[in-house]
Design a protein around this motif. Structure first.
Motif, short mmCIF file in Angstrom:
data_model
loop_
_atom_site.label_atom_id
_atom_site.label_comp_id
_atom_site.label_asym_id
_atom_site.label_seq_id
_atom_site.Cartn_x
_atom_site.Cartn_y
_atom_site.Cartn_z
N THR A 1 50.31 48.34 75.24
CA THR A 1 50.90 47.40 76.19
C THR A 1 49.85 46.45 76.74
N ASP B 1 56.13 45.62 81.96
CA ASP B 1 55.85 46.60 80.91
C ASP B 1 54.59 47.41 81.25
N TYR C 1 60.41 47.26 75.85
CA TYR C 1 59.66 48.43 76.30
C TYR C 1 60.55 49.39 77.10
#
Length: 455
Positions: A195, A208, A416
């Motif tokens: 991420t 995220d 996500y």
């Protein structure tokens, strides 16, 4: 000369009569079989001892050490010795106390000069002839109390075996929970790194990153929590064993245990097995003790006969005591009949009878409680395997969902939030599977213990 043997007389007169009520074991207030079970007469053979139930050699060693060193069990054994000694005291009242004495006196008077006398005798001092079995009833009551204490110790032993096995399995389960938390933290850490790279490339936003950090930190906290639980589990196991245990005797992961680490008691056993449970036998011996107390209370309404007697030889001097001494004896029986005691004897009898009724209820309750324990364990057993099989399929499906969503997220075609949801679902499913595996072993232990275990 008329001679009488004090010992022979006392034995002849001692308690041929008992006023104890005829004892009859109360009927078991439970069905012959458990719900949904068919009786199989071969099943009880599997329950002979704990060594047959504990199939893991490490667990066997830990239980054996607990039986040798646990302080609660030592205390229970000490209680047996105390009750046995009290029984010995009560039983001693059934026999006369014999004493031997030798006396010699010399005196001088003006008229007679120096004179002397000597006497040797054996005597019985205030021995109660047990005409109506009062002392024998008290002795029986003390004996049953002693036997009840033995089954109390057996129950302590049985509980210790079950608690030790349960603590050992709990340690294995928390080892698995700890490893799962560590694996989840590692996986969340990798996802967090991905991420971060996606955010640096401008294809992921701060939301995220925050969600990825949430999963990672949650797993990290779980690792710390399970590390604490594992340490506490080891402490609990050490306390039960009564000594420190080497790592070689401790379990690893729960799913690495052999399926027969704890054997499963076969279905189809009769509820009559409940009568061998130590707590049920303890309750019955307590009931028998109360039954004997009623006999002793009844005997208080009848006369008591006490005996004081002696026999021996006497002479004018010690030197001729055993050669020219004259035979001497005395025999002094005393009969006592209760006329008025202010209601004490009646109250004592009513108390003993009420105590017996209470102990009958306690005996029946012990059987009913045992029946419920077994019935509950069998009810859980009936659905446990199906639930575990479904949970394994659930874990496998959750793993596939996570893999697919993570692959799509890395490829840029997924979001996500789906990854996060699937990750949490998998973790929850895996924890539940470990809990069910632990329940499986705990259920086996409970079922064995509820049926009375083995020596």
């Amino acid at each position: 000369m008329y001679r009488i043997s004090v010992i022979a007389l006392s034995m002849m007169l001692a308690g041929c009569l008992s006023l104890d009520p005829d004892y009859q074991r109360p009927a078991a207030p439970v069905p012959a079989t458990w719900p949904g079970q068919n009786v199989d007469g071969s099943a009880p053979a599997v329950l002979s001892n704990w060594q047959q139930v504990m199939g893991d050699s490490r667990l066997k060693t830990v239980v054996a050490r607990a039986l040798a060193s646990n302080r609660d069990l030592r205390k229970a054994i000490s209680d047996i010795e105390q009750a046995k000694a009290l029984y010995g005291e009560e039983r001693a009242s059934l026999f006369p106390t014999l004493n031997a004495g030798l006396t010699s006196t010399r005196s001088r008077t003006t008229d007679a000069g120096v004179t002397g006398s000597a006497e040797a005798s054996g005597s019985v001092s205030s021995f109660e002839i047990d005409l109506f079995g009062h002392n024998r009833s008290l002795s029986r009551a003390a004996k049953e109390t002693w036997l009840a204490s033995e089954f109390t110790a057996q129950n302590t032993r049985l509980t210790l075996i079950a608690e030790t096995a349960t603590a050992w399995v709990t340690l294995a389960a928390d080892n698995s929970n700890l490893q799962l938390a560590q694996e989840t933290m590692a996986s969340a850490g990798k996802t967090l790194e991905i991420t971060k790279r996606r955010q640096a490339a401008g294809v992921a936003d701060g939301t995220d990153m925050n969600e990825a950090m949430t999963v990672y930190q949650s797993a990290r906290a779980s690792v710390a929590s399970y590390q604490t639980l594992v340490a506490q589990d080891r402490n609990a196991l050490t306390l039960l064993a009564g000594e420190s245990l080497p790592d070689s005797l401790l379990p690893g992961l729960l799913d690495k245990l052999n399926e027969n680490a704890i054997a499963l008691v076969p279905a189809g056993v009769s509820s009559s097995l409940l009568l061998r449970r130590p707590d049920v036998q303890e309750a019955e011996h307590s009931l028998k003790s109360a039954n004997a107390d009623i006999g002793a209370a009844r005997a208080n309404f009848f006369p008591t006969l006490s005996l004081t007697s002696s026999a021996g030889v006497a002479s004018g001097s010690l030197s001729s005591l055993f050669s020219h001494g004259a035979n001497v004896w005395s025999f002094a029986p005393s009969l006592s009949l209760p006329l008025f005691a202010g209601g004490t004897n009646v109250a004592a009898l009513k108390y003993a009878e009420a105590e017996k009724q209470g102990l009958i209820a306690a005996y029946e309750k012990a059987i009913q409680s045992g029946f419920k324990d077994v019935a509950d364990a069998l009810a859980r057993r009936a659905t446990l395997n199906e639930q575990m099989d479904a949970q394994r399929e659930y874990v496998a499906a959750a793993q596939r969902s996570l893999d697919l969503s993570l692959h799509g997220y890395q490829a840029g075609s997924g979001d996500y939030l789906t990854v996060l949801t699937n990750q949490r679902t998998l973790w929850s499913a895996q924890l539940e599977l470990i809990a069910l595996q632990q329940t499986d072993y705990d259920n086996r232990i409970t079922l064995w213990q509820s049926l009375g275990g083995g020596s």
